[in-house]
Design a protein around this motif. Sequence first.
Motif, PDB file in Angstrom:
ATOM      1  N   ARG A  56       0.775  -1.130   0.147  1.00  0.00           N
ATOM      2  CA  ARG A  56       0.169   0.045  -0.066  1.00  0.00           C
ATOM      3  C   ARG A  56       0.934   1.370  -0.135  1.00  0.00           C
ATOM      4  NH1 ARG A  56      -3.444  -2.397   3.076  1.00  0.00           N
ATOM      5  NH2 ARG A  56      -2.370  -1.552   5.191  1.00  0.00           N
ATOM      6  N   THR A  57       1.897   1.198   0.767  1.00  0.00           N
ATOM      7  CA  THR A  57       2.846   2.355   0.985  1.00  0.00           C
ATOM      8  C   THR A  57       3.411   2.659  -0.294  1.00  0.00           C
ATOM      9  OG1 THR A  57       3.155   1.804   3.127  1.00  0.00           O
ATOM     10  CG2 THR A  57       4.738   3.199   2.205  1.00  0.00           C
ATOM     11  N   GLU A  60       1.051   4.070  -2.843  1.00  0.00           N
ATOM     12  CA  GLU A  60       0.950   5.557  -2.688  1.00  0.00           C
ATOM     13  C   GLU A  60       2.088   6.174  -3.127  1.00  0.00           C
ATOM     14  OE1 GLU A  60       0.114   6.161   1.613  1.00  0.00           O
ATOM     15  OE2 GLU A  60      -1.841   4.958   1.497  1.00  0.00           O
ATOM     16  N   SER A  64       1.762   9.278  -5.922  1.00  0.00           N
ATOM     17  CA  SER A  64       2.360  10.473  -5.479  1.00  0.00           C
ATOM     18  C   SER A  64       3.433  10.824  -6.508  1.00  0.00           C
ATOM     19  CB  SER A  64       2.739  10.668  -4.209  1.00  0.00           C
ATOM     20  OG  SER A  64       3.964  10.201  -3.874  1.00  0.00           O
TER      21      SER A  64
END
Lengths: 218, 110, 284
Positions: A56-57, A60, A64
Amino acid sequence: MGLLLAVLGFAAVAQMRLTRDDSDYSGQRREVLIELLDSLFSAAERTLGQVDELERTRDELLSSSERRQIAIDEAESRLQVLEVLTGTVAATGPGVTITITDPEDSVAAASLLNGIEELRDAGAEAIEINDTVRVVASTFFTEQDGEVLIDGVAVRPPYLIDAIGSSHTLSEAVIFPGGLADEIERLGGTVSVEEANLVEVGSLHSIDTPEYSQPTEG
Amino acid sequence: MIAAFGLALGVLAGLLMEPSIPEALAPYLPIAVVAAMDAVFGGLRAHLDGVFDDKVFVISFVSNVLIAATIVYLGDQLGVGGQLSTGVIVVLGIRIFSNVAAIRRHVFHA
Amino acid sequence: MTHLPGGLREDGPDASEAPHIGLLTQVMTQTLDQDYAAVARRRDPQVPDPSPRWRIGALSVLLVFGLMLGVSALTTDQEQPLIAAERAELIEQIEAGQSKLADQQQQLAALSDEVARMQSRLAAELTDDRLLSNRLTALGVAAGTIGVTGPGVVVTVDDARYTGEESGGVVLDTDLQLLVNGLWEAGAEAVSIDDHRLTSLTSIRLAGEAITVDYRSLAPPYVIEATGDPDTMPARLLETRGGQFWLDLKTNYGVQFEIVAKSQVSIPADLRDHLLYAAPRRAT
């Protein structure tokens, strides 16, 4: 008696061997195996949770990073425009080259200023004079001892004005009745306009850090 | 002699007939066997001591088996079946060892 | 409660330890069913075994014992492969679980490496971004695409009250050009006319009757605002050619010309930051 002790010794050593190289679990009791399996399962579950979280990180970060790249691309293209507008980068494009002769030394700063305003009005996007001075928003024209100074730099005739923009519109603006050509000729000079597909505005203007102005945005 | 013959006959019958024991009773068979062994060795020792009595033997056998099975069953119901059967086996094991030792003393006089 | 301990101390050890010793000793010593001894004591040695029925009973008990042994052995024998199979399956599961766990841990390590790399890159990028953003702001201020506020001056000019027949009393585009030129010379950092920011693209022209700034018609009075040093700018402006020119206009033609230093002026942004013709040419 000795025989018995020998048998005992052999058995003990054999058992110890068996216990030591237990990599295939053959000597383990069933309960131990089940416990091991349980702990394996829970460890796997924990690891899976960590993997999920990291994924998930990462996603993200990736998104980003992508969004940042789009913003950067946008910023870069804005930057290019701003650099041209502020004269901090050389510019090329279609436009005109205007040559102004001043045999009688009568063309003053005000005339050149008016000419620049005409060119701006005709949509000039980048202007330089005599390949030495870049004309930007804050450029000012002064006179000293009969010489024209642009941004404090002495410029001598003949004046050579490079302007990037629609070459046709720019040349029209110069030779328009009552325009720059008329005014210079009235002062005894000559004006020639040359349209070109590629005009180079190579001189640069360096910007100072403003001391009094605070940006209201960005 | 007859006793040994009966024992051997029983073993043979068990092996040959392959009787199927009910699923519910299966867990209690091993503990029952151990309890029975206690009674049998006790009987053997009594025989060698010269105090053997058929009635006592039958009753001790039956009661041993039933009590052992009951204790384990109760343990299972209470959730401590494993520990209880271990305890029963320890006690019975000590008795069996002692009885066998006594028998050994009779047989080998040592 | 308070007086009991004395009595308890005396009784305690005997009461709690005796049964333990008794039980263990009993288990260790009285291994033979006491019934044998009891019956033997009661029995008259002269009378032979009174009941052959019990003899048969004993034999059948032995038979049952044998049967139990046999069945038990058989059952264990049958279960042995089952147990072995179960063990094998367990071990297989454990090994599968271990290799899966090892895979996952490897994946985890790779992922955390990747994330750490991305994060450090992001940190570096943030610095770059800040630099880029600073540069964008600096250029935007200079180009006029970002509004600014700060101390400065406000110059208000208007046509002469009584224009009469003399045309000199009307403010012309060239007059404003000279004034703005003077402001830049006096150190203005940003200039607007009637809230129109002056950029390198903005022209001050006369179109028909009206002065246009950035192609929009304005009407007098004209308010010119500029950021810069409020202490020195008014004086410096008056020293410039444009300032001198405007003082002349004021004296000779009655044109209004007023300079006020302000601690705060706001210059709006000109949002035109799109070029049609010019492209940057970078040194290669």
